[in-house]
Design a protein around this motif. Structure first.
Motif, PDB file in Angstrom:
ATOM      1  N   SER A 155     -23.319 -35.994  48.395  1.00 51.42           N
ATOM      2  CA  SER A 155     -24.693 -35.893  47.898  1.00 51.42           C
ATOM      3  C   SER A 155     -24.718 -36.006  46.377  1.00 51.42           C
ATOM      4  O   SER A 155     -23.769 -35.618  45.693  1.00 51.42           O
ATOM      5  CB  SER A 155     -25.303 -34.540  48.272  1.00 51.42           C
ATOM      6  N   PHE A 156     -25.820 -36.547  45.861  1.00 49.09           N
ATOM      7  CA  PHE A 156     -26.012 -36.619  44.421  1.00 49.09           C
ATOM      8  C   PHE A 156     -26.632 -35.293  43.985  1.00 49.09           C
ATOM      9  O   PHE A 156     -27.839 -35.101  44.020  1.00 49.09           O
ATOM     10  CB  PHE A 156     -26.928 -37.801  44.084  1.00 49.09           C
ATOM     11  N   THR A 157     -25.765 -34.353  43.628  1.00 53.37           N
ATOM     12  CA  THR A 157     -26.242 -33.003  43.300  1.00 53.37           C
ATOM     13  C   THR A 157     -25.324 -32.367  42.260  1.00 53.37           C
ATOM     14  O   THR A 157     -24.177 -32.786  42.092  1.00 53.37           O
ATOM     15  CB  THR A 157     -26.264 -32.109  44.571  1.00 53.37           C
ATOM     16  N   GLU A 158     -25.829 -31.373  41.571  1.00 49.50           N
ATOM     17  CA  GLU A 158     -25.019 -30.608  40.612  1.00 49.50           C
ATOM     18  C   GLU A 158     -24.168 -29.559  41.336  1.00 49.50           C
ATOM     19  O   GLU A 158     -23.278 -28.963  40.741  1.00 49.50           O
ATOM     20  CB  GLU A 158     -25.921 -29.893  39.608  1.00 49.50           C
ATOM     21  N   GLY A 192     -18.931 -39.332  38.901  1.00 48.09           N
ATOM     22  CA  GLY A 192     -19.333 -37.951  38.697  1.00 48.09           C
ATOM     23  C   GLY A 192     -18.562 -36.925  39.512  1.00 48.09           C
ATOM     24  O   GLY A 192     -18.588 -35.732  39.176  1.00 48.09           O
ATOM     25  N   ASP A 193     -17.887 -37.375  40.561  1.00 43.59           N
ATOM     26  CA  ASP A 193     -17.280 -36.368  41.455  1.00 43.59           C
ATOM     27  C   ASP A 193     -15.846 -36.717  41.877  1.00 43.59           C
ATOM     28  O   ASP A 193     -15.320 -36.129  42.821  1.00 43.59           O
ATOM     29  CB  ASP A 193     -18.173 -36.158  42.696  1.00 43.59           C
ATOM     30  N   TYR A 194     -15.201 -37.622  41.143  1.00 45.45           N
ATOM     31  CA  TYR A 194     -13.879 -38.082  41.605  1.00 45.45           C
ATOM     32  C   TYR A 194     -12.829 -36.967  41.577  1.00 45.45           C
ATOM     33  O   TYR A 194     -11.929 -36.933  42.421  1.00 45.45           O
ATOM     34  CB  TYR A 194     -13.408 -39.322  40.821  1.00 45.45           C
ATOM     35  N   SER A 195     -12.949 -36.050  40.598  1.00 41.86           N
ATOM     36  CA  SER A 195     -11.913 -35.011  40.548  1.00 41.86           C
ATOM     37  C   SER A 195     -12.045 -34.042  41.723  1.00 41.86           C
ATOM     38  O   SER A 195     -11.033 -33.563  42.254  1.00 41.86           O
ATOM     39  CB  SER A 195     -11.903 -34.272  39.206  1.00 41.86           C
ATOM     40  N   ILE A 196     -13.274 -33.782  42.157  1.00 38.78           N
ATOM     41  CA  ILE A 196     -13.455 -32.943  43.364  1.00 38.78           C
ATOM     42  C   ILE A 196     -12.907 -33.698  44.577  1.00 38.78           C
ATOM     43  O   ILE A 196     -12.233 -33.118  45.434  1.00 38.78           O
ATOM     44  CB  ILE A 196     -14.950 -32.595  43.592  1.00 38.78           C
TER      45      ILE A 196
END
Ligand SMILES: *Cc1c(COP(=O)(O)O)cnc(C)c1O
Length: 215
Positions: A155-158, A192-196
């Motif tokens: 999801s596109f979320t913070e 935005g989320d590759y490290s997760i």
């Protein structure tokens, strides 16, 4: 930082087990050439026509990744050269890829796109359906298609915990069928989320804006 500096940075910071797909959609061939000259070989595009035009102009050892939603009637244009189709989410598309692969005397690598995001807009097969699809070995009827693993978009979320939970859900499915299919590719993670994603087993990240700038 320039494109080549970004490429070098990612090649340095990503673990050896993770392949970088540089997502170059909407960007001019000169940008791709700069990334290529910095050592990048895997490029991701989301439109078949745009990818084909770039493929004709750029070095032939580039591996082209189709990461966008694929219309069945356009598979034939990329069938001769595509390296990996990430967003396969329906049987009709598998059949057409198999047919076009056969026409080109080759095997085409694909990933099953699984819907892990809670948002309504994303493509992909729902988790339970994907599980059935893998359980039933449907893919065995299509010998010119090779299923290399799974692809998912969070999801596109913070909310980092939500993103982590979504990546965990696809990793679990990946692990369950890893041996049966000899999977080697879990395509998760973007700028935005590759490290997760990497924390949760990603072997392939698709990074665009953080390399080439905003679109
Ligand atoms: C555009 C796109 C990306 C890259 O997104 P960035 O946020 O620019 O890194 C990754 N995956 C898919 C499927 C995309 O369409």
């Amino acid at each position: 930082m320039s494109i080549s500096e970004h490429i070098k940075k990612y090649h340095e910071i990503l673990p050896d087990s993770v392949i970088l797909v540089a997502v170059s959609k909407t960007k001019p061939v000169s940008d791709l050439q700069e990334a290529y000259d910095a050592g990048q070989r895997d490029f991701g595009e989301n439109k078949i026509q745009e990818m084909t035009e770039k493929q004709e102009q750029l070095p032939q050892d580039i591996k082209w990744h189709m990461i966008g939603h694929v219309q069945t009637n356009k598979v034939k244009y990329m069938a001769p050269y595509v390296s990996l189709i990430h967003a396969v989410d329906r049987l009709k598309l598998v059949k057409e890829i198999n047919r076009q692969a056969e026409n080109n005397n080759r095997t085409i690598n694909i990933l099953l796109q699984v819907k892990i995001a809670q948002e309504e807009t994303k493509f992909g097969m729902p988790l339970d359906q994907a599980e059935n699809f893998l359980q039933n070995n449907t893919i065995a009827n299509y010998p010119n298609v090779r299923l290399k693993g799974l692809m998912g978009m969070a999801s596109f979320t913070e909310n980092k915990e939500q993103i982590a939970e979504e990546f965990r859900s696809i990793k679990k499915l990946y692990d369950r069928f890893y041996t049966k299919y000899e999977f080697d590719t879990l395509s998760t993670g973007m700028s935005g989320d590759y490290s997760i994603a990497i924390k949760h087993g990603s072997t392939m990240v698709r990074i665009g804006s953080a390399i080439f700038g905003s679109r």
